[in-house]
Design an enzyme around this catalytic site. Structure first.
Site, PDB file in Angstrom:
ATOM      1  N   LYS A 144       2.066  -3.859   6.526  1.00 19.37           N
ATOM      2  CA  LYS A 144       2.369  -4.146   4.650  1.00 19.37           C
ATOM      3  C   LYS A 144       3.987  -4.022   4.789  1.00 19.37           C
ATOM      4  O   LYS A 144       4.638  -4.349   4.358  1.00 19.37           O
ATOM      5  CB  LYS A 144       1.389  -3.289   4.678  1.00 19.37           C
ATOM      6  CG  LYS A 144       0.111  -3.787   4.069  1.00 19.37           C
ATOM      7  CD  LYS A 144       0.055  -4.782   3.397  1.00 19.37           C
ATOM      8  CE  LYS A 144      -1.651  -4.858   2.545  1.00 19.37           C
ATOM      9  NZ  LYS A 144      -1.959  -5.847   1.734  1.00 19.37           N
ATOM     10  N   TYR A 155      -2.134  -1.912  10.527  1.00 19.05           N
ATOM     11  CA  TYR A 155      -2.882  -2.491   9.299  1.00 19.05           C
ATOM     12  C   TYR A 155      -1.501  -2.551   8.500  1.00 19.05           C
ATOM     13  O   TYR A 155      -1.066  -2.869   8.140  1.00 19.05           O
ATOM     14  CB  TYR A 155      -4.433  -2.388   8.744  1.00 19.05           C
ATOM     15  CG  TYR A 155      -4.210  -1.815   6.975  1.00 19.05           C
ATOM     16  CD1 TYR A 155      -4.055  -3.673   6.483  1.00 19.05           C
ATOM     17  CD2 TYR A 155      -4.262  -0.851   5.878  1.00 19.05           C
ATOM     18  CE1 TYR A 155      -4.034  -3.548   5.132  1.00 19.05           C
ATOM     19  CE2 TYR A 155      -3.818  -0.922   5.099  1.00 19.05           C
ATOM     20  CZ  TYR A 155      -3.541  -2.443   4.738  1.00 19.05           C
ATOM     21  OH  TYR A 155      -3.369  -2.234   3.240  1.00 19.05           O
ATOM     22  N   HIS A 156      -1.371  -1.274   8.437  1.00 16.44           N
ATOM     23  CA  HIS A 156      -0.241  -0.162   7.414  1.00 16.44           C
ATOM     24  C   HIS A 156       1.041  -0.836   7.398  1.00 16.44           C
ATOM     25  O   HIS A 156       2.041  -1.226   6.823  1.00 16.44           O
ATOM     26  CB  HIS A 156      -0.347   1.186   7.033  1.00 16.44           C
ATOM     27  CG  HIS A 156      -1.306   1.842   6.555  1.00 16.44           C
ATOM     28  ND1 HIS A 156      -2.853   3.007   7.196  1.00 16.44           N
ATOM     29  CD2 HIS A 156      -1.928   1.586   5.391  1.00 16.44           C
ATOM     30  CE1 HIS A 156      -3.616   3.348   6.007  1.00 16.44           C
ATOM     31  NE2 HIS A 156      -3.022   2.853   4.671  1.00 16.44           N
ATOM     32  N   SER A 215      -1.049   3.484  10.998  1.00 17.62           N
ATOM     33  CA  SER A 215      -2.101   2.478  11.508  1.00 17.62           C
ATOM     34  C   SER A 215      -1.440   0.840  11.398  1.00 17.62           C
ATOM     35  O   SER A 215      -0.923   0.550  10.398  1.00 17.62           O
ATOM     36  CB  SER A 215      -3.494   2.741  10.500  1.00 17.62           C
ATOM     37  OG  SER A 215      -3.327   1.263   8.996  1.00 17.62           O
ATOM     38  N   THR A 241       0.711  -1.516   0.057  1.00 13.92           N
ATOM     39  CA  THR A 241       0.261   0.099  -0.474  1.00 13.92           C
ATOM     40  C   THR A 241       0.704   1.389  -0.174  1.00 13.92           C
ATOM     41  O   THR A 241       1.986   1.135   0.498  1.00 13.92           O
ATOM     42  CB  THR A 241      -0.739  -0.038   0.871  1.00 13.92           C
ATOM     43  OG1 THR A 241      -1.138   1.143   1.707  1.00 13.92           O
ATOM     44  CG2 THR A 241      -0.397  -0.361   2.407  1.00 13.92           C
TER      45      THR A 241
END
Lengths: 370, 370
Positions: free
Chosen positions: A157, A153-154, A151, A116
C-alpha cells in the site's frame, strides 16, 4: 464493477469461509436490480491484465474509479515468499495499470483508492493525514508523512501511495487515497434489504479483522485471542461509515494534479479495550467468555503512543456511527445467528512474522461442531 | 558474481551501445584471473528467479552481498507502461527474493544495496542520511526521511528501501542502503590494468548519466544538451569513490536488525555548472562547444534548494576524488579516444515524462559519421 473473484479463491486456498453466507455475484446483482431498480454492470477480469482493464476504462470513461482490487490481508502476505511477492506484484501492478489506463482514456477521472492506516505504523508523534510540515535547520517543507508499514501487504500500500502521488504530479491525475482503519460490521442499509445482498464477515486469523473475530469467538464462548499485551492501538471504523466516506470522496473530488490523503477511521481503541467491551456485552447476553493473551505472532509494539488525525472526512460531512453497546449487540447477534458456520480451527494465529515460511495447517472447510 | 546480462539486452532493445568497447564477461573474468590471480565465480541467472538465487546463496553462504541487480535508468522506466511495470516488478521482486534467501540461508549476511539519492527528490529542507528526527506537537521521533522520487525507476528504489527496512526489523537482517548520486567516469585502478577490463561508459539519453553525455558531446563538438534551465542540483560521485564506498560499507557492516542509509556522493552541482565546466575544459583542448537548453523532458524543478548530507562514508574513511579540470580532461580524452563509436542520434531526449507512451525512434546501432 470489476472483479476477478480472487477473494473467493483465497477462501478455497485457506480452507476458510465468511461467517455470512455470501451469494454468487450474479445472484447479488440480480437481487439488487429487483429491489433497487438499478443495474450494476459487471466486468469479470483481473486488473493486472492491462488489456482487460484498459478496455473497461476506455468503454466506460468513468467519472470516478473506486479501487479496492487488492490483496488486503497482512497475515496472507506474511505466509511465505510466494505470498509476499504475489501480494506486492498484484497490488502494485494493478494500481500501475489503472494509473496508465486513466491517463490514456480518462485523465479527468477521480481515483478513489483504498489505502490503510497501517501505512504509518506507530510513530511516536501525531499522525497527520498523508502529509506533514517539517521544520528542519531553519527551513520548512510540507512533505509526505514518513511510512513504517508492518507487513508485506502494508508495504504494498505504501508502494501504491508513492506511485499514485507521482502519477498525479507528472500527469495531473486526481486521486484520493483513503488511509482506512480496521473495519468492523457487515450490514449497510442497502445490504440489509435482503439476505442475498449480505456482505462478507471474515473472522479467520488470516482475513478476519479483530473485532469481528472477537464477536464470533464470544458467540461460541471461545476465549478472545488477544495478541501480546493488547496495547496495540489502531483506528476503527463501522462499515457503514466506510461506504459513506467513499461517497463523500466521490462527491467532493480532488483537483487535477492533487493526491489527497484522508485518514478514514472514527475512533481509536487498543485491542484489549475491544476485548473487554465484547466480553461485557457478551455477558449481558448470557455468554461468558475469557480473554487469552497469546504470544504476538506479529512484530509490532504492544504498548505505544498513538494519536492519528481524522478530521478531513468529518469536514466533508461524515457523521460517524460510533462503537456502542447496541452496535456490539448487533455484531454479536449476527455471530450467534450464523454460529453453525463458525469453524473454531480458524481462530488461532498460524502465520508468524518472524518466520520466512509458515506452514498453515489446512482446516476443514466444513463447519466444526460447536 | 550473479548476472543475467539484462544490461546488454537493453542495449539491443534501445539500439545503443556503451562508448567503451565492453568485452564478453567470460573474457573479462579470464583477463582478471590472469592479471590479478583471482577467480571471480560467475553465476548466470536472474534474481527474479528465486530458485536460482536461493541456490546461489545457500551454496555460497556469503558474508556480504552487494546488490546492484536492478534496472537502473529513469528514462527507461518512463518509456511506457510495460517499461514502468517491468522496472518495478524486476527491482522489487529481485530484492524480495534476496531478502527471503538471506533470511533462510545466510541471516547474518550483510546486504549492501544500491539505492539512489533520487529517492529523496528535491525537498525544501536539508536531506539527511535516510532518517530524520521530527519534532511535532511537542513530541519527537526518528523516522524515515520522506521520499519524493521522480520516476517509476526511482519509485522502485523507494519500494525496495521500505521492504529492506522491514526485513531488518522483523528478521534482524543487516543492511546498508547506499543512496548513490550520479556517477561519472569509467576507470578504476583495477579496470585500467587492461582494456579487456574496461567498464561501460553510457552516454545515450536513456542510460547515459549527464556528465558522461556532456563529455561525449564535447568530443564531437555537439552542443551540450541541458534540460530546461539547468538549475537541477544533484549529488555526484567519481566511479572510483563508488567502488571505495562499497568496500567501506562491507568492511564496516551494519549491526543485526540495522538498516543504515549512507548518502553516497561527494559534491553537488547544477546541470548548468557541469555544462560550463565541460565547455571550459573542452575549449582548452581546442574543442568549441555550445550549450543548448532543451525543453525539460522530465517533470522536475529546474531551480530549487538542495543540500544533502553525506558525512557517514567520510566518517568511515572515504577520501573523495573531487571533480577537477584534470579529471574532466581524462573523461574528455576517453571520449575523444573512442569517438568513432559515438552515435549522435542517441543524444537527444526521446522519453517525455508527461506522456504515458513514448515511441523511441530506433537509431542505428552502427556509429554515425562524425
Amino acid at each position: 464493477m470489476v472483479d476477478n473473484y480472487a477473494r473467493r479463491q483465497w477462501d478455497h486456498e485457506l480452507g476458510a469461509q465468511t461467517l455470512t453466507p455470501i451469494r454468487p455475484m450474479t445472484q447479488r446483482l440480480n437481487t439488487w436490480r429487483e429491489l433497487a431498480g438499478k443495474e450494476i454492470a459487471m466486468h469479470v477480469g483481473d486488473v493486472t491484465d492491462h488489456d482487460f482493464l484498459a478496455s473497461v476504462i476506455s468503454e466506460t470513461r468513468p467519472e470516478a474509479v473506486v479501487h479496492f482490487a487488492e490483496q488486503r490481508s497482512a497475515p496472507y502476505s506474511m505466509i511465505d515468499r510466494k505470498h509476499a511477492v504475489s501480494t506486492q506484484v498484484n497490488n502494485v501492478v494493478g494500481t500501475l495499470n489503472l494509473l496508465f489506463a486513466l491517463q490514456e482514456f480518462a485523465p479527468d477521472c477521480h481515483l478513489v483508492k483504498l489505502g490503510t492506516m497501517g501505512e504509518y505504523g506507530t510513530p511516536n508523534i501525531d499522525i497527520e493525514e498523508g502529509y506533514i510540515t517539517i521544520e528542519h535547520n531553519g527551513r520548512k517543507d510540507h512533505l509526505p508523512f514518513p511510512k513504517q508499514p508492518g507487513s508485506f501487504y502494508h508495504l504494498s500500500k505504501v508502494h501504491d501511495s508513492h506511485n499514485i502521488a507521482f502519477a498525479c504530479r507528472i500527469w495531473g491525475l486526481r486521486a484520493t487515497d483513503l488511509h482506512q482503519g480496521v473495519v468492523y460490521g457487515t450490514l449497510t442499509d442497502e445490504t440489509a434489504l435482503d439476505e442475498a445482498l449480505i456482505n462478507r464477515f471474515d473472522y479467520d486469523e488470516v482475513f478476519g479483522t479483530v473485532l469481528n473475530r472477537f464477536c464470533v469467538q464470544a458467540a461460541v464462548q471461545h476465549p478472545l485471542t488477544v495478541y501480546g499485551k493488547g496495547g496495540q492501538t489502531r483506528g476503527y471504523i463501522d462499515i457503514r461509515d466506510t461506504v459513506r466516506c467513499i461517497e463523500l470522496a466521490c462527491l467532493n473530488p480532488a483537483g487535477r494534479g492533487e493526491c489527497r490523503v484522508f485518514n478514514q477511521f472514527t475512533e481509536q481503541f487498543t485491542v484489549l479495550q475491544l476485548a473487554h467491551m465484547v466480553q461485557s456485552v457478551a455477558k449481558n447476553m448470557g455468554l461468558s467468555v475469557a480473554i487469552d493473551h497469546l504470544p504476538d505472532p506479529r512484530v509490532e509494539l504492544e504498548e505505544h503512543y498513538y494519536n492519528a488525525k481524522h478530521s478531513r472526512l468529518a469536514d466533508l460531512g461524515l457523521k460517524p456511527h460510533l462503537l456502542s453497546d447496541s452496535l456490539l449487540d448487533s455484531l454479536l447477534n449476527i455471530s450467534v445467528q450464523y454460529r453453525d458456520r463458525i469453524d473454531q480451527s480458524l481462530f488461532m494465529p498460524q502465520v508468524n512474522w518472524r518466520r520466512h515460511r509458515n506452514e498453515r495447517k489446512q482446516s476443514s472447510p466444513v463447519a466444526a461442531t460447536v
